[in-house]
Scaffold this motif. Structure first.
Motif, PDB file in Angstrom:
ATOM      1  N   CYS A  30       0.919  -1.303   0.030  1.00 10.22           N
ATOM      2  CA  CYS A  30       0.067  -0.057  -0.009  1.00 10.22           C
ATOM      3  C   CYS A  30       0.834   1.223   0.084  1.00 10.22           C
ATOM      4  CB  CYS A  30      -0.851  -0.247   1.272  1.00 10.22           C
ATOM      5  SG  CYS A  30      -0.120  -0.042   2.722  1.00 10.22           S
ATOM      6  N   ASP A  31       0.550   2.326  -0.677  1.00 11.03           N
ATOM      7  CA  ASP A  31       1.095   3.684  -0.532  1.00 11.03           C
ATOM      8  C   ASP A  31       0.677   4.374   0.614  1.00 11.03           C
ATOM      9  OD1 ASP A  31       1.978   5.995  -1.316  1.00 11.03           O
ATOM     10  OD2 ASP A  31       0.640   6.383  -2.995  1.00 11.03           O
ATOM     11  N   THR A  32       1.954   4.487   1.304  1.00 13.85           N
ATOM     12  CA  THR A  32       1.915   5.007   2.775  1.00 13.85           C
ATOM     13  C   THR A  32       2.463   6.841   2.641  1.00 13.85           C
ATOM     14  OG1 THR A  32       4.014   4.540   3.622  1.00 13.85           O
ATOM     15  CG2 THR A  32       2.024   2.908   3.905  1.00 13.85           C
ATOM     16  N   GLY A  33       3.042   7.040   1.646  1.00 15.66           N
ATOM     17  CA  GLY A  33       3.826   8.040   1.426  1.00 15.66           C
ATOM     18  C   GLY A  33       3.219   9.683   1.913  1.00 15.66           C
ATOM     19  N   ASN A  34       2.033   9.646   1.370  1.00 12.07           N
ATOM     20  CA  ASN A  34       1.371  11.116   2.086  1.00 12.07           C
ATOM     21  C   ASN A  34       0.322  11.190   2.946  1.00 12.07           C
ATOM     22  OD1 ASN A  34       2.629  12.396  -0.176  1.00 12.07           O
ATOM     23  ND2 ASN A  34       1.141  11.585  -1.507  1.00 12.07           N
ATOM     24  N   ALA A  35       0.382   9.871   3.657  1.00 14.95           N
ATOM     25  CA  ALA A  35      -0.584   9.582   4.746  1.00 14.95           C
ATOM     26  C   ALA A  35      -0.232  10.238   6.114  1.00 14.95           C
ATOM     27  CB  ALA A  35      -1.126   8.202   4.936  1.00 14.95           C
ATOM     28  N   HIS A  36      -1.058  10.960   6.835  1.00 14.22           N
ATOM     29  CA  HIS A  36      -0.624  11.410   8.046  1.00 14.22           C
ATOM     30  C   HIS A  36      -1.468  10.828   9.236  1.00 14.22           C
ATOM     31  CE1 HIS A  36       1.757  14.576   6.644  1.00 14.22           C
ATOM     32  NE2 HIS A  36       0.858  14.953   5.577  1.00 14.22           N
ATOM     33  N   ARG A  37      -2.853  10.368   8.853  1.00 14.02           N
ATOM     34  CA  ARG A  37      -3.668   9.658   9.588  1.00 14.02           C
ATOM     35  C   ARG A  37      -4.094   8.534   8.794  1.00 14.02           C
ATOM     36  NH1 ARG A  37      -5.068  11.910  14.465  1.00 14.02           N
ATOM     37  NH2 ARG A  37      -5.139  13.979  14.573  1.00 14.02           N
ATOM     38  N   VAL A  38      -3.847   7.176   9.230  1.00 10.31           N
ATOM     39  CA  VAL A  38      -4.249   5.685   8.901  1.00 10.31           C
ATOM     40  C   VAL A  38      -5.136   5.076   9.847  1.00 10.31           C
ATOM     41  CG1 VAL A  38      -2.994   3.868   7.946  1.00 10.31           C
ATOM     42  CG2 VAL A  38      -1.887   5.917   7.986  1.00 10.31           C
ATOM     43  N   LEU A  39      -6.078   4.395   9.096  1.00  2.00           N
ATOM     44  CA  LEU A  39      -6.850   3.582   9.840  1.00  2.00           C
ATOM     45  C   LEU A  39      -6.895   1.986   9.245  1.00  2.00           C
ATOM     46  CD1 LEU A  39      -9.335   3.026  11.567  1.00  2.00           C
ATOM     47  CD2 LEU A  39     -10.838   3.539   9.718  1.00  2.00           C
ATOM     48  N   ASP A  40      -6.656   1.098  10.237  1.00  2.00           N
ATOM     49  CA  ASP A  40      -6.361  -0.271   9.840  1.00  2.00           C
ATOM     50  C   ASP A  40      -7.753  -0.978  10.243  1.00  2.00           C
ATOM     51  OD1 ASP A  40      -5.851  -2.783   9.235  1.00  2.00           O
ATOM     52  OD2 ASP A  40      -4.234  -3.020  11.061  1.00  2.00           O
ATOM     53  N   ILE A  41      -8.475  -1.396   9.462  1.00  2.00           N
ATOM     54  CA  ILE A  41      -9.888  -2.087   9.824  1.00  2.00           C
ATOM     55  C   ILE A  41      -9.623  -3.671  10.098  1.00  2.00           C
ATOM     56  CG2 ILE A  41     -12.272  -2.579   9.024  1.00  2.00           C
ATOM     57  CD1 ILE A  41     -12.347   0.119   7.510  1.00  2.00           C
ATOM     58  N   GLY A  42      -9.843  -3.954  11.001  1.00  2.00           N
ATOM     59  CA  GLY A  42      -9.824  -5.631  11.283  1.00  2.00           C
ATOM     60  C   GLY A  42      -8.280  -5.995  11.335  1.00  2.00           C
ATOM     61  N   SER A  43      -7.718  -5.215  12.457  1.00  2.00           N
ATOM     62  CA  SER A  43      -6.218  -5.094  12.498  1.00  2.00           C
ATOM     63  C   SER A  43      -5.685  -6.702  13.055  1.00  2.00           C
ATOM     64  CB  SER A  43      -5.910  -3.896  13.558  1.00  2.00           C
ATOM     65  OG  SER A  43      -6.286  -4.025  14.747  1.00  2.00           O
ATOM     66  N   GLY A  44      -6.617  -7.206  13.907  1.00  2.00           N
ATOM     67  CA  GLY A  44      -5.875  -8.580  14.148  1.00  2.00           C
ATOM     68  C   GLY A  44      -4.711  -8.396  15.296  1.00  2.00           C
ATOM     69  N   THR A  45      -3.462  -8.853  14.781  1.00  2.00           N
ATOM     70  CA  THR A  45      -2.359  -8.972  15.682  1.00  2.00           C
ATOM     71  C   THR A  45      -1.711  -7.351  15.686  1.00  2.00           C
ATOM     72  OG1 THR A  45      -0.787  -9.298  13.856  1.00  2.00           O
ATOM     73  CG2 THR A  45      -1.774 -11.295  15.346  1.00  2.00           C
ATOM     74  N   GLY A  46      -2.223  -6.648  14.637  1.00  2.00           N
ATOM     75  CA  GLY A  46      -1.500  -5.234  14.493  1.00  2.00           C
ATOM     76  C   GLY A  46      -0.579  -5.225  13.357  1.00  2.00           C
ATOM     77  N   LEU A  47      -0.306  -6.395  12.705  1.00  2.00           N
ATOM     78  CA  LEU A  47       0.937  -6.500  11.802  1.00  2.00           C
ATOM     79  C   LEU A  47       0.783  -5.374  10.492  1.00  2.00           C
ATOM     80  CD1 LEU A  47       3.029  -8.007  10.114  1.00  2.00           C
ATOM     81  CD2 LEU A  47       1.242  -9.332   8.933  1.00  2.00           C
ATOM     82  N   ILE A  48      -0.192  -5.251  10.044  1.00  2.00           N
ATOM     83  CA  ILE A  48      -0.366  -4.061   8.872  1.00  2.00           C
ATOM     84  C   ILE A  48       0.138  -2.752   9.557  1.00  2.00           C
ATOM     85  CG2 ILE A  48      -1.602  -3.052   7.230  1.00  2.00           C
ATOM     86  CD1 ILE A  48      -3.271  -5.809   6.886  1.00  2.00           C
ATOM     87  N   ALA A  49      -0.844  -2.495  10.646  1.00  2.00           N
ATOM     88  CA  ALA A  49      -0.244  -1.162  11.331  1.00  2.00           C
ATOM     89  C   ALA A  49       1.219  -1.102  11.541  1.00  2.00           C
ATOM     90  CB  ALA A  49      -1.373  -1.274  12.557  1.00  2.00           C
ATOM     91  N   LEU A  50       2.004  -1.910  12.157  1.00  2.00           N
ATOM     92  CA  LEU A  50       3.285  -1.920  12.432  1.00  2.00           C
ATOM     93  C   LEU A  50       4.083  -1.685  11.162  1.00  2.00           C
ATOM     94  CD1 LEU A  50       3.424  -4.762  15.103  1.00  2.00           C
ATOM     95  CD2 LEU A  50       3.981  -2.446  15.514  1.00  2.00           C
ATOM     96  N   MET A  51       3.768  -2.394   9.985  1.00  2.00           N
ATOM     97  CA  MET A  51       4.369  -2.304   8.589  1.00  2.00           C
ATOM     98  C   MET A  51       4.531  -0.847   8.332  1.00  2.00           C
ATOM     99  SD  MET A  51       3.653  -6.009   6.789  1.00  2.00           S
ATOM    100  CE  MET A  51       4.832  -5.598   5.600  1.00  2.00           C
ATOM    101  N   ILE A  52       3.038  -0.211   8.482  1.00  2.00           N
ATOM    102  CA  ILE A  52       2.868   0.971   7.725  1.00  2.00           C
ATOM    103  C   ILE A  52       3.711   2.187   8.842  1.00  2.00           C
ATOM    104  CG2 ILE A  52       1.256   3.033   7.761  1.00  2.00           C
ATOM    105  CD1 ILE A  52      -0.723   0.667   6.805  1.00  2.00           C
ATOM    106  N   ALA A  53       3.617   1.811  10.167  1.00  2.00           N
ATOM    107  CA  ALA A  53       4.750   2.665  11.109  1.00  2.00           C
ATOM    108  C   ALA A  53       5.805   2.685  10.596  1.00  2.00           C
ATOM    109  CB  ALA A  53       4.141   2.357  12.608  1.00  2.00           C
ATOM    110  N   GLN A  54       6.550   1.424  10.479  1.00  2.00           N
ATOM    111  CA  GLN A  54       7.826   1.134   9.850  1.00  2.00           C
ATOM    112  C   GLN A  54       7.921   2.304   8.644  1.00  2.00           C
ATOM    113  OE1 GLN A  54       9.876  -2.670   9.986  1.00  2.00           O
ATOM    114  NE2 GLN A  54      10.988  -1.984   8.266  1.00  2.00           N
ATOM    115  N   ARG A  55       7.078   2.098   7.546  1.00  2.00           N
ATOM    116  CA  ARG A  55       7.611   2.755   6.437  1.00  2.00           C
ATOM    117  C   ARG A  55       6.836   4.176   6.468  1.00  2.00           C
ATOM    118  NH1 ARG A  55       3.621   0.396   2.309  1.00  2.00           N
ATOM    119  NH2 ARG A  55       4.798   1.570   0.711  1.00  2.00           N
ATOM    120  N   ASN A  56       6.304   4.505   7.239  1.00  2.78           N
ATOM    121  CA  ASN A  56       5.786   6.060   7.185  1.00  2.78           C
ATOM    122  C   ASN A  56       6.194   6.701   8.914  1.00  2.78           C
ATOM    123  OD1 ASN A  56       4.573   8.614   7.837  1.00  2.78           O
ATOM    124  ND2 ASN A  56       3.204   8.168   6.089  1.00  2.78           N
ATOM    125  N   GLN A  57       7.127   7.353   8.821  1.00  2.40           N
ATOM    126  CA  GLN A  57       7.729   7.858  10.144  1.00  2.40           C
ATOM    127  C   GLN A  57       7.006   9.081  10.719  1.00  2.40           C
ATOM    128  OE1 GLN A  57      10.167   5.997  12.148  1.00  2.40           O
ATOM    129  NE2 GLN A  57       9.952   4.564  10.482  1.00  2.40           N
TER     130      GLN A  57
END
Length: 233
Positions: free
Chosen positions: A32-59
């Motif tokens: 997913c394109d995280t480049g211009n995102a300031h606020r992100v929503l992960d729907i059905g996050s489960g373990t939080g994997l995708i949210a953690l990946m996005i946090a790593q990619r977009n500081q």
């Protein structure tokens, strides 16, 4: 796969979560394109994997991870607190259809429940995570439409067999496909997954394909996509 899954910059504990770390989540989090995102929503996050990946990619991004299952949401919260991005990650235990925000999101991501027919999983928690009766695609797009900013992106992954349903409901709620990637397990196999990016304005579709496995191990393109995450790449 129970226990702890270790990535290069974070760990995912998955003893309590209804759904474990899998290729679908890794694909979406890396694609997913995280480049211009300031606020992100992960729907059905489960373990939080995708949210953690996005946090790593977009500081810079602040990420809300909404999960209906209490145990999974608690485990995601623990995973967030143990990461280096704890101050930007927020685990919320709630049905997304009842979730309201005071602001809109620049990026919404989801690896949603997708099974349409057949028996639900005998474990009610796993059934909720896997069967689309828990979050019908129509309801998903309606909710995303209410939460996404006018210039925002909605990114998701789902099996090839529900492609027509997803694209139908996307159209019903005035979404346009910005980017679509077909995923196959290895050369010669049928498409197994699709990755989409939807937007609220007219745009020309950019189609591509991705092969996960080559003759020996992961394909070069999959390695390139995920090399910042997997320990063995």
């Amino acid at each position: 796969m129970n226990g702890t899954f270790r990535f290069k910059q974070f760990e995912v504990e998955q003893r309590q979560s209804a759904m474990k770390v899998g290729t679908d989540g890794v694909l979406l989090g890396a694609w997913c394109d995280t480049g211009n995102a300031h606020r992100v929503l992960d729907i059905g996050s489960g373990t939080g994997l995708i949210a953690l990946m996005i946090a790593q990619r977009n500081q810079e991004a602040t990420i809300d991870a909404v999960e209906i299952d209490k145990n999974s949401a608690e485990e995601a919260s623990s995973n967030f607190h143990r990461s280096q991005w704890a101050d930007r990650l927020n685990s919320i235990c709630k049905d997304i259809l009842l979730f309201n925000a005071i602001y809109s999101y620049d990026l919404i991501v989801s690896n949603p429940p997708f099974f349409k027919t057949g028996e639900s999983a005998p474990d009610i928690r796993r059934a909720t995570a896997r069967h689309c009766s828990a979050l019908p695609f129509e309801h998903l797009f309606k909710k995303v439409g209410a939460l996404l900013s006018p210039d925002g992106i909605f990114a998701m992954i789902a099996p090839a067999e529900v492609k027509n349903d997803i694209e139908f409901y996307a159209g019903e709620y005035d979404f346009w496909i910005k980017r679509r990637t077909s995923v196959i397990s290895k050369p010669g196999k049928p498409v197994m997954r699709y990755l989409w990016e939807f937007v609220k304005y007219p745009v020309e579709i950019k189609d591509s394909s991705l092969t996960i496995h080559a003759a020996s191990g992961y394909s070069p393109e999959y390695r390139t996509l995920t090399r910042n995450f997997y320990l063995n790449l």
